[in-house]
Design a protein around this motif. Structure first.
Motif, short mmCIF file in Angstrom:
data_model
loop_
_atom_site.label_atom_id
_atom_site.label_comp_id
_atom_site.label_asym_id
_atom_site.label_seq_id
_atom_site.Cartn_x
_atom_site.Cartn_y
_atom_site.Cartn_z
N SER A 142 -10.88 3.99 1.15
CA SER A 142 -9.90 3.55 0.16
C SER A 142 -10.25 2.15 -0.31
N LYS A 143 -9.83 1.82 -1.52
CA LYS A 143 -10.04 0.50 -2.10
C LYS A 143 -9.05 0.36 -3.25
N ASP A 144 -8.97 -0.83 -3.80
CA ASP A 144 -8.04 -1.05 -4.91
C ASP A 144 -8.28 -0.04 -6.02
N GLY A 145 -7.20 0.59 -6.47
CA GLY A 145 -7.31 1.57 -7.55
C GLY A 145 -7.37 3.01 -7.08
N THR A 146 -7.62 3.24 -5.78
CA THR A 146 -7.63 4.60 -5.26
C THR A 146 -6.23 5.02 -4.84
#
Length: 324
Positions: free
Chosen positions: A45-49
């Motif tokens: 996971s990361k920003d935007g997911t």
């Protein structure tokens, strides 16, 4: 569904018991106690997911209360977003960014700490919270989506799956037939002639319309008044709104009724409870569980795209004549 729910609670109990005995809990920068049980998954996971997870949330302390359990129900979806600098946070969401597909997360929030950090005013605590309690949340990451659009499509598919499972259970129990009979008896008593739709709603067609037909993916602007079958009381309207058909923008029975019309059409859609708001009406709504409804409708517009909002512009002031 009952078996799945029981399995979810069993999984929660097993993980939570292990968690309490485990010394490998970490502490987040904001004081959250958490443990991630890795699965060696590749998707991170990361920003935007967007994460799709099973979730169980339980309060332990003066008494045990299950606040949420998605097993056998609709999974929990949440987007990964950065928190604004300086924003106080004491929540499992702080560590969601560390998760990979297949991971499990155990997070513990202590009520006393939440009060001390100003996240939970003591005077506003619900009755199932007491000082000294803790909230233990467990999550299982089912999928990680790279965009909101992919997550929304999956969410819609999950809704349809849950609805289908619920409908199968209602059919086996005979409850679906009972709810359909309520509407049929109402129509008979009122001497109303209506046609049954493919999903099981009923439509009285006053004018079928002569424009574009209502169909999946079309944007439909509909004027409506919503009423309850059991007492003919109005709960909303007259009103109007625009929805895209087939993407979950309106209750199933309402959409299926609209599909029987073309632009300019007018009539009434009668909806058994299982095709209305079902077992879980929106919080704060005026509906009971499985309450049958009907809508007096008029199809104002059918188009391939969302129509532009109509802005009313006042006319310019009249020019004053020259004084003589």
């Amino acid at each position: 569904m009952k078996r799945l729910k029981t399995a979810g609670l069993f999984l929660f109990t097993a993980i939570a018991f292990t968690a309490c005995k485990n010394t490998e809990f970490k502490t987040s920068p904001n004081g959250l106690k958490y443990k991630i049980i890795g699965s060696n998954g590749k998707d991170s996971s990361k920003d935007g997911t967007v994460l799709k997870m099973q979730m169980t949330v339980r309060v332990s302390g003066h008494k045990d209360t299950v606040l949420a359990d998605t097993y056998g129900k609709l999974p929990f979806y949440t987007g990964i977003r950065p928190f604004p600098p300086g924003q106080p946070i004491y929540d499992p969401a702080e560590v969601f960014k560390y998760l990979k597909k297949g991971d499990s997360l155990i997070a513990i929030v202590y009520i006393d700490s939440a009060i001390k950090k100003g996240m939970l005013p003591e005077t506003q605590m619900p009755p199932y919270f007491k000082k000294g309690d803790r909230i233990t949340s467990t999550y299982k990451v089912l999928e990680i989506f790279s965009s909101d659009s992919l997550a929304r499509a999956d969410y819609q598919a999950e809704i349809e799956k849950v609805q289908k499972n619920e409908e199968v259970a209602l059919e086996k129990s005979g409850e679906k037939a009972k709810q359909t009979a309520v509407v049929e008896n109402y129509l008979k008593t009122k001497n109303i002639s209506a046609v049954k739709t493919p999903l099981g709603a009923f439509v009285k067609v006053e004018n079928p319309g002569s424009g574009a037909p209502v169909a999946d993916k079309k944007f439909v602007t509909v004027k409506y008044t919503g009423k309850k079958v059991l007492n003919d009381s109005t709960f909303e309207g007259p009103n109007s709104f625009t929805t895209q058909i087939g993407v979950g923008g309106a209750i199933r029975g309402f959409e299926d009724g609209l599909r029987q019309f073309k632009q300019g059409g007018k009539g009434v859609v009668y909806i058994p409870g299982f095709l209305a708001y079902g077992k879980t009406p929106p919080p704060g709504s005026p509906f009971k569980e499985y309450e049958p409804l009907y809508f007096e409708i008029e199809i104002a517009n059918v188009s391939d795209s969302m129509p532009a909002p109509q802005i009313s512009v006042p006319p310019p002031p009249a020019k004053k004549g020259n004084k003589k």
